[in-house]
Scaffold this motif. Structure first.
Motif, short mmCIF file in Angstrom:
data_model
loop_
_atom_site.label_atom_id
_atom_site.label_comp_id
_atom_site.label_asym_id
_atom_site.label_seq_id
_atom_site.Cartn_x
_atom_site.Cartn_y
_atom_site.Cartn_z
N SER A 18 0.84 -1.20 0.00
CA SER A 18 0.00 0.00 0.00
C SER A 18 0.87 1.24 0.00
O SER A 18 2.10 1.16 0.12
CB SER A 18 -0.93 0.00 1.23
OG SER A 18 -1.90 -1.02 1.09
N LYS A 45 -4.49 6.33 2.05
CA LYS A 45 -4.27 5.96 3.45
C LYS A 45 -3.39 6.98 4.14
O LYS A 45 -2.51 7.57 3.50
CB LYS A 45 -3.59 4.58 3.51
CG LYS A 45 -4.50 3.47 2.99
CD LYS A 45 -3.78 2.13 2.94
CE LYS A 45 -4.73 1.02 2.55
NZ LYS A 45 -5.27 0.28 3.67
N GLN A 96 -10.52 0.93 11.41
CA GLN A 96 -9.60 -0.19 11.18
C GLN A 96 -8.17 0.31 11.26
O GLN A 96 -7.91 1.51 11.20
CB GLN A 96 -9.82 -0.77 9.78
CG GLN A 96 -9.38 0.19 8.66
CD GLN A 96 -9.26 -0.49 7.30
OE1 GLN A 96 -10.20 -0.45 6.52
NE2 GLN A 96 -8.11 -1.11 7.01
N GLY A 151 -1.98 -3.00 8.38
CA GLY A 151 -0.69 -3.64 8.62
C GLY A 151 0.33 -3.29 7.56
O GLY A 151 1.54 -3.37 7.80
N ASN A 152 -0.14 -2.93 6.36
CA ASN A 152 0.83 -2.55 5.33
C ASN A 152 1.46 -1.19 5.66
O ASN A 152 2.69 -1.07 5.64
CB ASN A 152 0.16 -2.55 3.95
CG ASN A 152 0.25 -3.92 3.30
OD1 ASN A 152 1.33 -4.50 3.22
ND2 ASN A 152 -0.87 -4.47 2.87
N LYS A 171 -13.87 -6.94 6.57
CA LYS A 171 -13.57 -7.29 5.18
C LYS A 171 -14.14 -8.68 4.94
O LYS A 171 -14.20 -9.51 5.86
CB LYS A 171 -12.05 -7.34 4.96
CG LYS A 171 -11.27 -6.20 5.58
CD LYS A 171 -11.40 -4.91 4.84
CE LYS A 171 -10.62 -3.82 5.55
NZ LYS A 171 -10.80 -2.49 4.94
N HIS A 211 -9.17 -6.45 -3.31
CA HIS A 211 -7.73 -6.22 -3.06
C HIS A 211 -6.91 -6.82 -4.19
O HIS A 211 -7.19 -7.93 -4.65
CB HIS A 211 -7.35 -6.88 -1.73
CG HIS A 211 -6.18 -6.24 -1.03
ND1 HIS A 211 -4.95 -6.12 -1.62
CD2 HIS A 211 -6.06 -5.69 0.20
CE1 HIS A 211 -4.11 -5.53 -0.78
NE2 HIS A 211 -4.77 -5.24 0.34
N VAL A 231 -1.87 -7.29 5.38
CA VAL A 231 -1.02 -8.05 6.32
C VAL A 231 -1.88 -8.73 7.40
O VAL A 231 -1.73 -9.93 7.67
CB VAL A 231 -0.06 -7.06 7.04
CG1 VAL A 231 0.81 -7.79 8.05
CG2 VAL A 231 0.78 -6.30 6.04
N LEU A 232 -2.75 -7.94 7.99
CA LEU A 232 -3.53 -8.48 9.11
C LEU A 232 -4.70 -9.30 8.60
O LEU A 232 -5.18 -10.21 9.28
CB LEU A 232 -3.97 -7.33 10.02
CG LEU A 232 -2.77 -6.54 10.55
CD1 LEU A 232 -3.20 -5.26 11.24
CD2 LEU A 232 -1.94 -7.41 11.49
N MET A 233 -5.13 -9.00 7.38
CA MET A 233 -6.12 -9.89 6.74
C MET A 233 -5.50 -11.28 6.55
O MET A 233 -6.14 -12.29 6.84
CB MET A 233 -6.49 -9.36 5.36
CG MET A 233 -7.43 -8.20 5.38
SD MET A 233 -7.74 -7.77 3.65
CE MET A 233 -7.56 -6.04 3.81
O1 NQM Z 1 -5.02 -6.03 6.62
C1 NQM Z 1 -6.25 -2.77 3.10
C2 NQM Z 1 -3.87 -3.03 2.95
C3 NQM Z 1 -5.12 -3.14 3.73
C4 NQM Z 1 -5.11 -3.59 5.09
C5 NQM Z 1 -7.55 -2.52 3.71
C6 NQM Z 1 -3.91 -4.18 5.67
C7 NQM Z 1 -4.06 -5.25 6.67
O2 NQM Z 1 -3.53 -3.97 2.27
O3 NQM Z 1 -3.20 -5.35 7.52
O4 NQM Z 1 -2.79 -3.81 5.40
O5 NQM Z 1 -7.72 -2.74 4.90
O6 NQM Z 1 -8.45 -2.08 3.02
O7 NQM Z 1 -3.23 -1.98 3.01
#
Ligand code: NQM
Length: 352
Positions: free
Chosen positions: A16, A61, A93, A96-97, A248, A272, A277-279
């Motif tokens: 990101s 972001k 939210q 993590g990126n 999500k 996406h 990252v956290l997903m």
């Molecule tokens: O889940 C996108 C990204 C994300 C979230 C979003 C992220 C994560 O890829 O840790 O990084 O939440 O829409 O930047």
């Protein structure tokens, strides 16, 4: 402020990109801060043509960083998602990126000190209360952005940043159940740093090889995903999520490239191009638990490393899950890279 500009660093964090600020350079009051952030990023214009945003959720972001007053924590990181096409700034939210860039940014701005070959920065994720330790290489006390680490979704290589996450007291399974029935579909509602809804892709006529554009073109799919998301929100303790970017929704399919499981992630309306990252940490935690949606699709993890396949390749998420007294908890470690792209002053557009 509008005449002299506001100090701002544009960084790629993982897959990101966002604008990073020191908190004291922005208004402390949330409504004034959000108004300014909208004008900096260019929303609500869908093209974000008059701001820094890139007209996609992954490039719209903001990270706001300050020294932490909490003992044992170096840095507080507040994340803001600036919605493309709407005058909405959400702190519901984290990301993590962008987290990958927070340690280097804090060092660049003198908010933490480091010496030797590596820095280790303890970061509180203000949005969720979770804590991360970011470890990265230094050259002459500065972040080393160059290096040999490759992550899928980013061309070339860069300096590796290890992100170790521990979640607070939040339960991994917010409903206390492994699966719930939502709109006639079995779903696992799970939060290992990011609240997600895990569903089987084949129940939606998706085989898991489709491109994000293919999936975004299917209005029936968007409607089905949104129906489920709206039902999941209150069950996950997130309230009415009609205007929220979480949870999500992630469609799971069998792995095809040696990973553990295939994913297509709705964030929440765009699909996406890789995975957060956290997903990825939340998907890995889910498929690691027998009986959760996707656990039967999942291939074998390599030790604690779960290859989470996505449209741009695979994300290696190192995840540990454990059950104590009937409650599941998890922690994760991820390898990311980040890069300083631009450092200077940003000039927000005037109010419309
Ligand atoms: O889940 C996108 C990204 C994300 C979230 C979003 C992220 C994560 O890829 O840790 O990084 O939440 O829409 O930047």
């Amino acid at each position: 402020m509008a005449a002299t500009g506001i100090p701002c660093m544009l960084m790629r964090g993982g897959t990101s990109k966002g604008a990073y600020f020191v908190a004291s350079d922005l208004p402390a009051e949330p409504a004034s801060r959000d108004d300014l952030v909208l004008r900096i990023m260019g929303s609500p214009d869908p093209a974000q043509i008059d701001g820094l945003g890139g007209a996609h959720p992954l490039t719209s972001k903001v990270a706001i960083v300050s020294r932490s007053a909490e003992s044992g924590i170096d840095i507080d990181y507040l994340f803001l998602q600036v919605v493309v096409g709407e005058a909405v700034v959400s702190d519901a939210q984290t990301c993590g990126n962008l987290l990958a860039g927070v340690g280097p940014f804090a060092l660049e701005r003198g908010l933490v000190a480091a010496s030797g070959d590596t820095a280790s920065v303890r970061i509180r994720l203000v949005n969720t209360g979770d804590v991360a330790t970011a470890t990265f290489a230094l050259t002459d006390g500065e972040p080393e952005y160059d290096g040999g680490a490759a992550i899928d979704g980013v061309p070339g290589t860069a300096g590796g940043i290890e992100l170790e996450m521990t979640s607070g007291d939040r339960p991994l399974l917010p409903t206390g159940r492994l699966t719930d029935d939502l709109d006639g579909h079995r779903a696992t509602l799970i939060d290992n740093g990011m609240p997600v809804v895990l569903l089987r892709a084949d129940e939606f006529g998706v085989d898991g090889t489709e491109s994000p554009a293919d999936l975004e073109a299917r209005s029936d799919l968007a409607a089905a995903v949104e129906r489920i998301r709206l039902l999941a929100g209150p069950l996950m303790g997130l309230g009415d999520v009609a205007d929220s970017t979480v949870p999500k929704v992630i469609l799971l399919s069998p792995p095809r490239a040696g990973g553990v499981v295939g994913t297509r992630s709705f964030i929440p309306t765009r699909v996406h191009t890789s995975i957060g990252v956290l997903m990825a940490a939340s998907v890995a935690a889910g498929v690691a638990i027998d009986g959760a949606v996707g656990s039967d699709l999942a291939g074998r993890a390599e030790g604690e490393v779960f290859g989470i396949e996505h449209p741009g390749g695979s994300f290696p998420a190192r995840v540990r899950v454990a059950e104590t007294d009937g409650t599941w908890h998890a922690s994760s470690t991820s390898l990311r890279t980040a890069r300083k792209i631009f450092d200077g002053a940003v000039f927000p557009r005037p109010r419309l």
